[in-house]
Scaffold this active site. Structure first.
Site, PDB file in Angstrom:
ATOM      1  N   GLY A  94     -32.507  75.938  66.588  1.00 29.58           N
ATOM      2  CA  GLY A  94     -31.488  74.900  66.622  1.00 29.58           C
ATOM      3  C   GLY A  94     -32.165  73.546  66.790  1.00 29.58           C
ATOM      4  O   GLY A  94     -31.924  72.615  66.044  1.00 29.58           O
ATOM      5  N   ALA A  95     -33.043  73.480  67.783  1.00 29.82           N
ATOM      6  CA  ALA A  95     -33.742  72.234  68.066  1.00 29.82           C
ATOM      7  C   ALA A  95     -34.861  72.537  69.053  1.00 29.82           C
ATOM      8  O   ALA A  95     -34.891  73.617  69.642  1.00 29.82           O
ATOM      9  CB  ALA A  95     -32.788  71.208  68.672  1.00 29.82           C
ATOM     10  N   GLU A 150     -37.436  70.824  72.235  1.00 27.39           N
ATOM     11  CA  GLU A 150     -37.476  69.758  73.233  1.00 27.39           C
ATOM     12  C   GLU A 150     -38.838  69.102  73.427  1.00 27.39           C
ATOM     13  O   GLU A 150     -39.119  68.597  74.521  1.00 27.39           O
ATOM     14  CB  GLU A 150     -37.006  70.340  74.569  1.00 27.39           C
ATOM     15  CG  GLU A 150     -37.982  71.324  75.248  1.00 27.39           C
ATOM     16  CD  GLU A 150     -37.692  72.798  74.981  1.00 27.39           C
ATOM     17  OE1 GLU A 150     -37.031  73.114  73.974  1.00 27.39           O
ATOM     18  OE2 GLU A 150     -38.137  73.632  75.799  1.00 27.39           O
ATOM     19  N   ASN A 151     -39.717  69.073  72.414  1.00 31.23           N
ATOM     20  CA  ASN A 151     -41.032  68.450  72.565  1.00 31.23           C
ATOM     21  C   ASN A 151     -40.939  67.136  73.333  1.00 31.23           C
ATOM     22  O   ASN A 151     -40.058  66.325  73.077  1.00 31.23           O
ATOM     23  CB  ASN A 151     -41.611  68.149  71.183  1.00 31.23           C
ATOM     24  CG  ASN A 151     -41.401  69.288  70.215  1.00 31.23           C
ATOM     25  OD1 ASN A 151     -41.858  70.389  70.442  1.00 31.23           O
ATOM     26  ND2 ASN A 151     -40.643  69.033  69.162  1.00 31.23           N
ATOM     27  N   HIS A 205     -28.648  69.511  75.593  1.00 30.95           N
ATOM     28  CA  HIS A 205     -29.540  70.598  76.004  1.00 30.95           C
ATOM     29  C   HIS A 205     -31.010  70.177  75.874  1.00 30.95           C
ATOM     30  O   HIS A 205     -31.785  70.302  76.829  1.00 30.95           O
ATOM     31  CB  HIS A 205     -29.265  71.839  75.148  1.00 30.95           C
ATOM     32  CG  HIS A 205     -30.140  72.998  75.441  1.00 30.95           C
ATOM     33  ND1 HIS A 205     -29.763  74.013  76.298  1.00 30.95           N
ATOM     34  CD2 HIS A 205     -31.383  73.318  75.019  1.00 30.95           C
ATOM     35  CE1 HIS A 205     -30.736  74.898  76.372  1.00 30.95           C
ATOM     36  NE2 HIS A 205     -31.736  74.500  75.605  1.00 30.95           N
ATOM     37  N   GLU A 206     -31.383  69.677  74.716  1.00 31.19           N
ATOM     38  CA  GLU A 206     -32.794  69.325  74.506  1.00 31.19           C
ATOM     39  C   GLU A 206     -33.191  68.158  75.403  1.00 31.19           C
ATOM     40  O   GLU A 206     -34.283  68.125  75.947  1.00 31.19           O
ATOM     41  CB  GLU A 206     -33.065  69.001  73.032  1.00 31.19           C
ATOM     42  CG  GLU A 206     -32.648  70.093  72.039  1.00 31.19           C
ATOM     43  CD  GLU A 206     -33.200  71.474  72.351  1.00 31.19           C
ATOM     44  OE1 GLU A 206     -34.293  71.576  72.951  1.00 31.19           O
ATOM     45  OE2 GLU A 206     -32.530  72.472  71.992  1.00 31.19           O
ATOM     46  N   HIS A 244     -33.860  69.279  78.919  1.00 29.98           N
ATOM     47  CA  HIS A 244     -35.150  69.968  79.077  1.00 29.98           C
ATOM     48  C   HIS A 244     -36.238  69.023  79.587  1.00 29.98           C
ATOM     49  O   HIS A 244     -37.247  69.477  80.114  1.00 29.98           O
ATOM     50  CB  HIS A 244     -35.620  70.541  77.733  1.00 29.98           C
ATOM     51  CG  HIS A 244     -35.201  71.961  77.487  1.00 29.98           C
ATOM     52  ND1 HIS A 244     -35.318  72.953  78.435  1.00 29.98           N
ATOM     53  CD2 HIS A 244     -34.700  72.569  76.378  1.00 29.98           C
ATOM     54  CE1 HIS A 244     -34.893  74.100  77.915  1.00 29.98           C
ATOM     55  NE2 HIS A 244     -34.504  73.897  76.684  1.00 29.98           N
ATOM     56  N   GLU A 294     -34.603  77.995  80.051  1.00 32.82           N
ATOM     57  CA  GLU A 294     -33.468  78.128  79.136  1.00 32.82           C
ATOM     58  C   GLU A 294     -32.144  78.407  79.848  1.00 32.82           C
ATOM     59  O   GLU A 294     -31.160  77.727  79.604  1.00 32.82           O
ATOM     60  CB  GLU A 294     -33.756  79.184  78.064  1.00 32.82           C
ATOM     61  CG  GLU A 294     -34.884  78.799  77.117  1.00 32.82           C
ATOM     62  CD  GLU A 294     -34.692  77.436  76.447  1.00 32.82           C
ATOM     63  OE1 GLU A 294     -33.549  76.925  76.430  1.00 32.82           O
ATOM     64  OE2 GLU A 294     -35.701  76.887  75.959  1.00 32.82           O
TER      65      GLU A 294
HETATM   66 ZN   LIG Z   1     -33.658  75.246  75.307  1.00 30.97          ZN
END
Ligand SMILES: [Zn+2]
Length: 882
Positions: free
Chosen positions: A268-269, A271-272, A304-305, A308, A327
């Site tokens: 989905g994506a 989080e770098n 969400h990202e 993180h 997560e």
């Molecule tokens: Zn995540």
């Protein structure tokens, strides 16, 4: 591609590295087929480590062209290189040293989309979980944290944009039409959070002022021409940043925060640090092309990202067994964010629907595993709904047990104590114990025991003693590798509802711990006795779905109708409607299987129609009530020997009965909710559209004509209404002229928009019945079908397998065999995608014997195929064995 090695990794074998990585300097000379990567790594031997231990670095399909030790070429006898590891011997015992590795990689040929790859002219990375080792030899594990400097050199015309993590240091020309950019990330991070993007993209810019008055530049990069469609994502990002400050006290920590949207992405994506990379599906939206669900997903995934940054990046995981630490916790945080932005009750209903339809089957099938597993063969296969969604539920239960303040104190302590750490689940739980003084030893079983707990409930009322007794018995089913289970600590929110709808207040409770409205079930069986109850109450149990369990509680229809009418918790009211509906639906499936007529209980119709027309309730909630349990919910309730055709027929008959009984209600709802105000993607507007479209779906059944849906299709001014009308047409009247006309107009209108075309594929992939397989095979020949794009493959083949129970589970097994062939073909290009899709067969053992045999055959075809990836080999083996 890494082929299966069969090696199993055990949590018990964890030990820290022998060497500490101090810093990382990376230089990329980008080229589509021959990118040169120079990695300068400074190490020192860990105090107390074996002075003779070699340095072992991970690799995957790597070609090394240079290896220096303190800038001098390393003698061949001091190292051993294989495509997946590099071992260097005779290293200093105490002083730091530098290793410089040069590798050549081919981004264009990287179809598995792990590591550095190039698609649609954009260089991009995906390194979680073990993609960084496809870039250079490296200690590629989450507990190795270092500070990174990244230099990127590339052709300027093709790649005006050169991005990496952290803050921008500077850039300049580099001769021969090239230029370079340098980035520095001051926050030590593990390699899985590394990111690089290069190419030519458009940008949307904004700023955010943090709670300590620092200005952060916000940039969202999208394909040229799509900038306007990133406005909602930008708004969601700013709301997320503000919310995390207000609710969790977390402030952003770099000068810049970037999001890049790409169309070929496995996840989905991601989080770098400072440079999130997104599947463009979760960035791009406007009313013409995005549904309300798309808007809600974008808001949730952007949040969400972003969240993180603290739960995952500032505090990361010690090893991949701790994945739920980042997560589960971050899903909980994004759920709370969405609940605050929208309707809390409606959000909770949607979460529980998702949990039950995706995680419960996983937890009761061959792929069941604990939230914190103790072994894995392929970590890519543990990005599961158990780790994410059940992990979130476990966090929610901690909040329920400790209360709002206790939970907040525990989180504050976690951020304070572990900032900069690679932590474990035990570290996390300890913070809540230390902050609250409560022993969470028994509660921690939620992390270690797989399987959905089953709770059997009975109640009795003693009029003369004025006591109400509630007896509970818990059982956790056996799961692969875990036969005997201990009793869990299960927090159940409850209330006792009196005859007039008011909540009864007991004068005392005995038999176990009760705190406020939470009853703590901690023993195998326990009876709670409530004193001072003047009349027999109706108990509403597990309100708000406070624990992810299955309740077996034979409440009468009258009691359920009472809860559906009176409970002040909207979730509990929805649950009561579900509990009224399920026995009707399972009986209908059984009747359909035996060729008998299906009957629908009048009390179900009455309760549903009462809620549908109750204007005091928000429309989104009423729409949720009208969306009866799905075919997979019914299958789960039936348990075994499932016949998907009978389940479908039975459910359709119940829906028809409700449609007939409620025809006038649905007509006035549909007409009364006609769009009058300008379109807004907010929760209120979305709720009205959801209720109106629910009414449209029932009207199509009672009218038994495509005319209403065809008219709705023609008049729709937004993607929610358009795609819903198309779904009603395609699913209810697949052969009607109106349906063909709508499908072809949709295809030509949105031919240039990949994300919208995905919807067109999905709607057709889920048309029920025996024609489904031929339709899917035909759609694969459509010029718009591209096997290299994961979104497109998921939209057609994935949706068919996951969401078309009758079409996919045809009794002759042809769809299973087609699916097996596709999985093998996809596995050659993209093992992760193949393994995820394959889990669609996770409940095959619950099918009736003819279908189950066919499914087993198809799985065995996959198992026998040569050169399977470790991803697919692991899933297929567990599905056949477990
Ligand atoms: Zn995540």
């Amino acid at each position: 591609m890494r082929t299966d090695t069969g090696r199993i990794i055990h949590l018990a074998d964890y030990r820290p590295t022998d060497f500490v990585l101090e810093r990382v300097d990376l230089t990329f000379e980008l080229d589509p087929t021959e990118t040169k990567v120079e990695a300068r790594l400074i190490f020192h031997r860990r105090e107390g480590a074996d002075p003779n231990a070699p340095l072992v670095l991970d690799g995957d399909e790597l070609k090394m062209t240079g290896l220096l030790f303190d800038q001098i070429e390393l003698a061949p006898e001091r190292y051993t290189e294989t495509p997946d590891s590099l071992t260097i011997r005779d290293l200093p015992a105490s002083v730091p040293f530098e290793i410089t590795i040069t590798t050549l990689i081919n981004p264009e040929a990287n179809t598995q989309l792990m590591g550095l790859y190039r698609s649609n002219g954009i260089y991009c990375t995906q390194c979680e979980a073990e993609g960084f080792r496809r870039i250079t030899f490296f200690p590629d594990r989450p507990d190795v944290l270092a500070v990174y400097t990244v230099n990127i050199i590339a052709d300027k015309a093709a790649n005006p944009l050169l991005l990496s993590n952290g803050n921008f240091l500077g850039g300049a020309g580099y001769g021969e039409g090239k230029h370079f950019a340098a980035w520095f990330d001051p926050h030590p991070k593990p390699s899985y959070l590394f990111a690089l993007v290069a190419g030519d993209l458009g940008v949307v810019e904004d700023t955010f002022v943090t709670m300590s008055e620092r200005e952060v530049a916000l940039k969202i990069y999208v394909e040229h021409g799509k900038e306007a469609r990133a406005a909602y994502a930008m708004d969601a990002l700013k709301r997320s940043m503000k919310w995390d400050q207000e609710v969790f006290g977390r402030e952003y920590d770099l000068d810049i925060f970037m999001i890049v949207a790409v169309s070929d992405f496995n996840m989905g994506a991601m989080e770098n640090k400072g440079l999130n990379i997104f599947n463009d599906k979760y960035v791009l939206a406007d009313p013409e092309t995005a549904t309300d669900q798309d808007y809600a997903n974008i808001e949730a995934i952007i949040a969400h990202e972003y969240f993180h940054n603290w739960t995952g990046n500032r505090i990361t995981c010690r090893d991949w067994f701790q994945l739920c630490l980042k997560e589960g916790l971050t899903v909980y945080r994004d759920h709370e964010f969405s609940a605050d932005q929208r309707s809390r009750a409606v959000k909770r209903i949607a979460e529980v629907r998702h949990l039950r339809s995706e995680q419960f089957p996983e937890d009761s099938g061959p792929l069941a595993h604990p939230v914190r597993p103790t072994k894995y063969r392929e970590i890519n296969n543990f990005y599961t709904t158990t780790v994410y969604e059940k992990g979130s539920e476990v966090t929610r239960m901690i909040a329920t047990i400790l209360g709002r303040d206790g939970f907040k104190k525990g989180m504050d302590l976690y951020f304070e104590r572990h900032d900069g750490d690679a932590a474990t689940v035990e570290d996390f739980v300890k913070c809540f114990e230390d902050a609250s003084g409560r022993d969470l030893t028994q509660f921690s079983l939620w992390y270690h025991q797989a399987g959905t707990p089953q709770i059997t409930v009975s109640s009795s009322y003693d009029a003369s003693a004025k006591t109400f007794s509630l007896s509970l018995e818990q059982m956790v089913p056996a799961t692969p590798g875990q036969t005997a289970k201990e009793p869990m600590h299960i927090p159940l929110k409850f209330t006792l509802i009196g005859e007039n709808g008011a909540e009864a207040q007991p004068s005392a409770v005995s038999g176990g711990e009760v705190t406020g409205d939470v009853l703590h079930l901690t023993e195998r069986s326990q009876t709670f006795v409530f004193a001072g109850i003047g009349a027999r109450p109706v108990v509403s149990l597990n309100r708000g779905f406070s624990a992810p369990v299955n309740l077996h509680f034979s409440q009468t229809t009258d009691d359920l109708a009472h809860i559906a009418r009176h409970d002040s918790d909207l979730f509990a009211r929805w649950q009561a409607i579900t509990d009224l509906a399920l026995p009707n639906l399972t009986a209908a499936a059984k009747a359909a299987a035996g060729g008998k007529p299906v009957e629908c209980d009048a009390s179900l119709c009455d309760a549903l129609l009462a809620i549908a027309s109750d204007d005091s309730l928000e429309p989104a909630f009423r729409a949720q009530a009208l969306a009866l349990p799905s075919e997979s919910d019914i299958a789960r309730e039936l348990g075994a020997n499932n016949d998907p055709d009978a389940i479908h027929q039975g459910r359709q008959a119940i829906l028809s009965a409700i449609a007939t009984a409620g025809a006038s209600t649905f007509r006035s709802l549909y007409d009364g909710l006609a769009a009058s105000t300008p379109f807004s993607p907010d929760a209120a507007g979305a709720g009205r559209r959801a209720l109106r479209n629910a009414a449209l779906s029932f009207l199509a059944l009672s009218d038994n004509s495509p005319a209403g849906a065809a008219e709705a299709y023609a008049k729709a001014d937004n993607m929610t209404d358009l795609s819903q009308a198309l779904t009603v047409l395609a699913h209810r009247f697949p052969d009607a002229t109106e349906t063909h006309a709508a499908l072809s107009s949709f295809e030509s209108r949105f031919a240039a928009n990949a994300l919208v075309l995905d919807k067109w594929f999905s709607i057709q992939a889920t048309i029920p019945g025996e024609g489904a397989l031929d339709r899917v095979m035909r759609l694969m020949q459509n010029p718009h079908f591209t096997a290299s794009n994961p979104n497109r493959v998921r939209a057609l083949i994935g949706t068919f397998a996951f969401a078309n129970p009758t079409g996919f589970n045809r009794p002759d097994g042809k769809a299973y065999h087609f699916f097996a062939e596709e999985i093998l073909a996809i596995d050659k290009r993209n093992p992760q995608l193949a393994a995820r899709l394959l889990t669609a067969l996770r409940s095959w053992r619950l099918l009736e014997p003819v279908r189950a045999d066919q499914a087993r055959e198809a799985l065995m075809t996959i198992e026998r195929a040569p050169s399977l990836s470790s991803d697919v080999a692991d899933i297929v083996e567990r599905m056949l064995k477990g």
